[in-house]
Design a protein around this motif. Structure first.
Motif, PDB file in Angstrom:
ATOM      1  N   TYR A 381      52.631  32.336  28.310  1.00 14.52           N
ATOM      2  CA  TYR A 381      52.490  33.029  27.036  1.00 14.52           C
ATOM      3  C   TYR A 381      52.999  34.460  27.083  1.00 14.52           C
ATOM      4  O   TYR A 381      53.053  35.142  26.064  1.00 14.52           O
ATOM      5  N   TYR A 382      53.325  34.952  28.277  1.00 11.78           N
ATOM      6  CA  TYR A 382      53.721  36.359  28.406  1.00 11.78           C
ATOM      7  C   TYR A 382      55.212  36.502  28.081  1.00 11.78           C
ATOM      8  O   TYR A 382      56.014  35.666  28.465  1.00 11.78           O
ATOM      9  N   PRO A 383      55.596  37.598  27.385  1.00  6.75           N
ATOM     10  CA  PRO A 383      57.010  37.756  27.013  1.00  6.75           C
ATOM     11  C   PRO A 383      57.933  37.684  28.234  1.00  6.75           C
ATOM     12  O   PRO A 383      57.570  38.157  29.313  1.00  6.75           O
ATOM     13  N   LEU A 437      47.769  34.468  46.420  1.00 10.77           N
ATOM     14  CA  LEU A 437      48.950  35.204  45.950  1.00 10.77           C
ATOM     15  C   LEU A 437      48.591  36.050  44.734  1.00 10.77           C
ATOM     16  O   LEU A 437      47.664  35.729  43.992  1.00 10.77           O
ATOM     17  N   GLY A 438      49.354  37.107  44.545  1.00 11.41           N
ATOM     18  CA  GLY A 438      49.100  38.024  43.432  1.00 11.41           C
ATOM     19  C   GLY A 438      49.225  37.322  42.089  1.00 11.41           C
ATOM     20  O   GLY A 438      50.227  36.671  41.817  1.00 11.41           O
ATOM     21  N   TYR A 439      48.174  37.461  41.272  1.00 13.65           N
ATOM     22  CA  TYR A 439      48.216  36.879  39.937  1.00 13.65           C
ATOM     23  C   TYR A 439      47.796  37.888  38.884  1.00 13.65           C
ATOM     24  O   TYR A 439      46.755  38.534  38.997  1.00 13.65           O
ATOM     25  N   ALA A 440      48.602  38.000  37.870  1.00 12.23           N
ATOM     26  CA  ALA A 440      48.272  38.631  36.588  1.00 12.23           C
ATOM     27  C   ALA A 440      49.355  38.125  35.647  1.00 12.23           C
ATOM     28  O   ALA A 440      50.474  37.827  36.096  1.00 12.23           O
ATOM     29  N   PRO A 441      49.055  37.977  34.349  1.00 13.03           N
ATOM     30  CA  PRO A 441      50.006  37.321  33.442  1.00 13.03           C
ATOM     31  C   PRO A 441      51.437  37.873  33.476  1.00 13.03           C
ATOM     32  O   PRO A 441      52.376  37.092  33.358  1.00 13.03           O
ATOM     33  N   PRO A 442      51.648  39.206  33.682  1.00 12.79           N
ATOM     34  CA  PRO A 442      53.040  39.673  33.698  1.00 12.79           C
ATOM     35  C   PRO A 442      53.781  39.316  34.991  1.00 12.79           C
ATOM     36  O   PRO A 442      54.990  39.519  35.083  1.00 12.79           O
ATOM     37  N   PHE A 443      53.052  38.793  35.991  1.00 10.07           N
ATOM     38  CA  PHE A 443      53.643  38.579  37.309  1.00 10.07           C
ATOM     39  C   PHE A 443      53.769  37.114  37.701  1.00 10.07           C
ATOM     40  O   PHE A 443      54.583  36.763  38.533  1.00 10.07           O
ATOM     41  N   SER A 444      52.926  36.275  37.109  1.00 10.64           N
ATOM     42  CA  SER A 444      52.877  34.891  37.592  1.00 10.64           C
ATOM     43  C   SER A 444      52.006  34.052  36.669  1.00 10.64           C
ATOM     44  O   SER A 444      51.060  34.573  36.072  1.00 10.64           O
ATOM     45  N   VAL A 446      48.959  31.333  36.397  1.00 12.94           N
ATOM     46  CA  VAL A 446      47.724  31.372  37.187  1.00 12.94           C
ATOM     47  C   VAL A 446      47.901  30.589  38.499  1.00 12.94           C
ATOM     48  O   VAL A 446      47.327  30.941  39.517  1.00 12.94           O
ATOM     49  N   TRP A 447      48.714  29.548  38.476  1.00  8.49           N
ATOM     50  CA  TRP A 447      49.188  28.910  39.712  1.00  8.49           C
ATOM     51  C   TRP A 447      50.613  29.397  39.917  1.00  8.49           C
ATOM     52  O   TRP A 447      51.509  29.039  39.142  1.00  8.49           O
ATOM     53  N   ASP A 448      50.834  30.193  40.936  1.00 11.75           N
ATOM     54  CA  ASP A 448      52.186  30.648  41.232  1.00 11.75           C
ATOM     55  C   ASP A 448      53.101  29.436  41.450  1.00 11.75           C
ATOM     56  O   ASP A 448      52.672  28.427  42.011  1.00 11.75           O
TER      57      ASP A 448
ATOM     58  N   GLU B  69      47.734  31.118  21.845  1.00 13.13           N
ATOM     59  CA  GLU B  69      48.687  31.124  22.962  1.00 13.13           C
ATOM     60  C   GLU B  69      47.975  31.188  24.310  1.00 13.13           C
ATOM     61  O   GLU B  69      48.541  30.827  25.343  1.00 13.13           O
ATOM     62  N   THR B 341      43.856  39.550  47.257  1.00  8.85           N
ATOM     63  CA  THR B 341      45.099  39.971  46.612  1.00  8.85           C
ATOM     64  C   THR B 341      44.868  40.212  45.127  1.00  8.85           C
ATOM     65  O   THR B 341      44.213  39.409  44.463  1.00  8.85           O
ATOM     66  N   VAL B 343      47.056  42.078  41.593  1.00  6.17           N
ATOM     67  CA  VAL B 343      48.239  42.777  41.112  1.00  6.17           C
ATOM     68  C   VAL B 343      48.014  43.083  39.640  1.00  6.17           C
ATOM     69  O   VAL B 343      47.389  42.297  38.921  1.00  6.17           O
ATOM     70  N   LYS B 414      54.785  41.933  43.235  1.00  8.58           N
ATOM     71  CA  LYS B 414      54.715  40.645  43.923  1.00  8.58           C
ATOM     72  C   LYS B 414      55.131  40.733  45.393  1.00  8.58           C
ATOM     73  O   LYS B 414      54.969  39.774  46.141  1.00  8.58           O
ATOM     74  N   VAL B 416      53.492  42.155  47.431  1.00  6.71           N
ATOM     75  CA  VAL B 416      52.222  42.076  48.147  1.00  6.71           C
ATOM     76  C   VAL B 416      51.974  40.661  48.683  1.00  6.71           C
ATOM     77  O   VAL B 416      51.215  40.480  49.637  1.00  6.71           O
ATOM     78  N   ASP B 417      52.641  39.674  48.097  1.00  6.70           N
ATOM     79  CA  ASP B 417      52.470  38.299  48.565  1.00  6.70           C
ATOM     80  C   ASP B 417      52.891  38.123  50.027  1.00  6.70           C
ATOM     81  O   ASP B 417      52.344  37.293  50.755  1.00  6.70           O
TER      82      ASP B 417
END
Lengths: 464, 464
Positions: A381-383, A437-444, A446-448, B69, B341, B343, B414, B416-417
């Motif tokens: 859902y993230y741009p 692994l690093g998760y936040a909506p702008p980066f990944s 929720v499952w990388d 969304e 981790t 981010v 990322k 950091v992964d």
């Protein structure tokens, strides 16, 4: 005329080759030992030392303005640090028994012997030039050295038309295709393999193929260049394959490199099956206490297959130099080997791989499963979440990760580092499913994407 | 009225909490066992299920257009898969001895008992509300649920002015600061700690502080909110600290969450020192064969310190649910633990951490060295290479990696992964210096910033 032998209070390090591996070794040795303890002489046959050859496509493409930006350290800077770097001086012979090298001044032709206590061979690679009519014509360029880059730019400045043919579709080929597109050229890539990027499996190379076509690059696979046709002035006019002829105002050769080990071979030093020097983990040439080698002229241990490979890559060359310099400087370091990580891009398409392809695994006698998934670089859902394909190979029974290939847009390429570390650690794909692994909506999501691939691969291992 | 007991041919799974952990568990159990074998009933007290709470700041900020969304799967979709998801139904008691839960319809107030064979507790977290006058005033918002997000957006739509105060400068605080900046608000962040992002060491938090100020956010550290002042209609008017008063048309609370374990506590289930449920590696509540727990209501094992931690994060909740569902479904999976981790970003500043901070390491009785380096996201000569600071902690003597913190622009987070995988594998920083990470000029300097930090940390270990 001979150089003076080293004085009784100092020993002498001689370095052959003034680029990444050689000058890293020299610089690191100098950090550990001052000029009173260690004399350092380095020979470079070209006009440039300590530069980033990997940056040449971006210079040609216009992202980098000039060759000086690609130079990490000038000869003057090296000399100021007490490294006697002799430019335009080519080593023509290594006398291992006599512990000396013969060098020739490229301008004057004058030759002399220089004795050494430690020798570093960092002679790099030479581009493969196809053996066919016209291969040496004006307008046909390799892109191995800064001199090559300058010659290519001269051709582009004088070119009458805007048609370029790139021979080879490995990482240099695709990077040069991008560079020429950026210069406004009409680009055709002629490739021997089924798909571009033969460092990937063909199913992943197919994604690169489609993306390149989407960028307006004409991709001709499964064929061989048999001739380069020239005009009356000897300038390239067309590239010929068994089936067709492609008009060309400039031709770029990107069909790979071989280790430049002719000096080492003549000196009787041990070479491997790929023609590169063989070293131990301290980067000492096998069987030679005081001869070291690193960079594009050596073979490296592949930690996944357990076999020697040949990989010409600046990041390895820098590490080799660092290790050699540390050891020559009296401290201790090793280069344990590689897992075969490589990343490249063509416009906004990112292409990454690490570990074994299917054919590498077959060749190493490994039985394996594969899993391919599609995911996105960010939460859906993230741009600007962009699609990404991840392929994973895992060993049957043990579930050990064998390799990962990734093709996608922004954020795809460096994700391969996750797999590179997991390969180094010998992780199984099941273990990888739990990686934090690093998760936040702008980066990944929720499952990388790498975790999604690991889950599918782990299931394939269980089902196999 | 009681639900019927499960029939002789099937068992019943009851899930408390319809978000990430609960519905992942339900969905995975359903994949492994059909409705004839396993009945699944899930209770959710709110209006939404299976949504990404992590996406709320981006909804508020306008990057995401609506709450739909953020919904991964609607209640109808769950029901179509044979999961009896009961919305607006709150579980009020767990009877462990009787293997049943009591649930209340939020609208009608009607209560009933539902027996279970397996119970999943996924009650999530509740935001910490400061105990002070005005904390519940109109215009003061948490951002824990979609209902919270909607309420905040209503306030923003009606707000008379454009002054926002965010209380707390953890990842929710900084993300909400970004969201409100994007909405055109004048933003003040009031923070109890020395620097924002207390999940980082203060020296790294300082970099976030400076960047936030550069974005026009007023950052007030080292202070406590003592009161929220309201106007005649009971709407927020200002936030008060011991030293100052900050006018506010809206206040967002981002001071963290606590595990929502009041039901579990009342049922006598084991809670840890952070108030979260304690589980084994299969995510079974300790000492209870058929009671499982996951997501924001559990404590997790920190693989670096060997101690339990509390981390509310969607990516862990999803993994927990997957593991629980696999086990309840009759297969086998474990959640081995986390390395910590995280981010996040505030506008184009990326902030990442994994492993232990200095104070975590002290607390765990570890002696360590630190190394901080500055490098760039791409080769220095490549366009848009942006600065990046990497801090690394390594254990004295052993050299084992203990933690990494990264602050930078695009491409920083990322990375950091790499450290997350190395921590999981128990690598030393010296081993990390040889990692075969992806290199090409658009992706990394020839020495990746993480490798530069590892080299400096390895030297610090040798010198310590």
């Amino acid at each position: 005329m001979d150089d003076t032998t080293p004085g009784s209070h100092s020993s002498r390090l001689v370095v052959i080759g003034g680029d990444a591996a050689g000058m890293s070794a020299a610089s690191q040795a100098r950090r550990l030992k001052g000029p009173g303890e260690l004399e350092i002489v380095a020979f470079e046959r070209g006009h440039y030392a300590s530069y980033s050859a990997c940056g040449i496509p971006y210079w040609v493409g216009g992202e980098v303005t000039g060759p000086e930006e690609l130079i990490a350290r000038t000869p003057e800077e090296h000399r100021a640090r007490g490294i006697d770097l002799r430019m335009r001086t080519e080593v023509t012979e290594i006398d291992v028994a006599g512990q000396r090298v013969r060098a020739r001044d490229v301008e004057s032709g004058a030759e002399s012997w220089t004795p050494y206590d430690h020798l570093v061979i960092a002679t790099g690679a030479r581009p493969i030039r196809p053996d066919m009519p016209g291969a040496d014509a004006s307008g046909v360029h390799g892109v191995q050295t800064l001199d090559d880059g300058r010659a290519l730019l001269d051709t582009l400045a004088r070119a009458r038309g805007r048609r370029a043919v790139v021979v080879g579709a490995g990482y240099i080929g695709v990077e040069m295709a991008e560079a020429l597109i950026n210069r406004g050229y009409e680009v055709t890539v002629v490739n021997r393999g089924r798909e571009p990027m033969s460092t990937l499996d063909p199913d992943m190379g197919r994604l690169v193929h489609r993306a390149m076509e989407g960028l307006g690059i004409r991709m001709v696979n499964d064929t061989e260049v048999t001739e380069v046709r020239t005009d009356a002035e000897g300038h390239v006019r067309a590239v010929v394959t068994p089936d067709a002829e492609y008009p060309a105002d400039v031709v770029v050769l990107g069909i790979g490199v071989r280790p430049e080990t002719s000096l080492a071979r003549a000196a009787g030093l041990p070479l491997g099956e790929h023609g590169g020097l063989l070293t131990d983990r301290a980067m000492r040439v096998r069987g030679h206490e005081n001869v070291w080698a690193g960079g594009d002229c050596v073979e490296v241990l592949d930690l996944v297959s357990g076999r020697e490979r040949y990989i010409a890559l600046g990041t390895h060359a820098n590490k080799h130099g660092q290790v050699i310099g540390t050891n020559v400087g009296g401290d201790y370091a090793t280069f344990p080997g590689v897992v075969g990580t490589a990343v490249s891009k063509v416009c906004d398409l990112e292409i990454a791989r690490t570990g074994l392809r299917e054919k590498d695994a077959h060749r190493a006698g490994l039985r394996f499963v594969t899993a391919t998934i599609e995911s996105t670089s960010r939460a859906g859902y993230y741009p600007d979440a962009s699609p990404m394909t991840v392929k994973m190979l895992a060993e049957r029974r043990t579930g050990r990760l064998l390799g990962v290939q990734i093709v996608g847009r922004e954020g795809a390429g460096k994700r391969v580092d996750i797999a590179a570390v997991a390969l180094t650690a010998g992780m199984t794909v099941d273990q990888m499913t739990a990686l934090d692994l690093g998760y936040a909506p702008p980066f990944s999501p929720v499952w990388d994407p790498v975790l999604v691939a690991a889950r599918k691969a782990a299931k394939a291992v269980r089902d196999s």
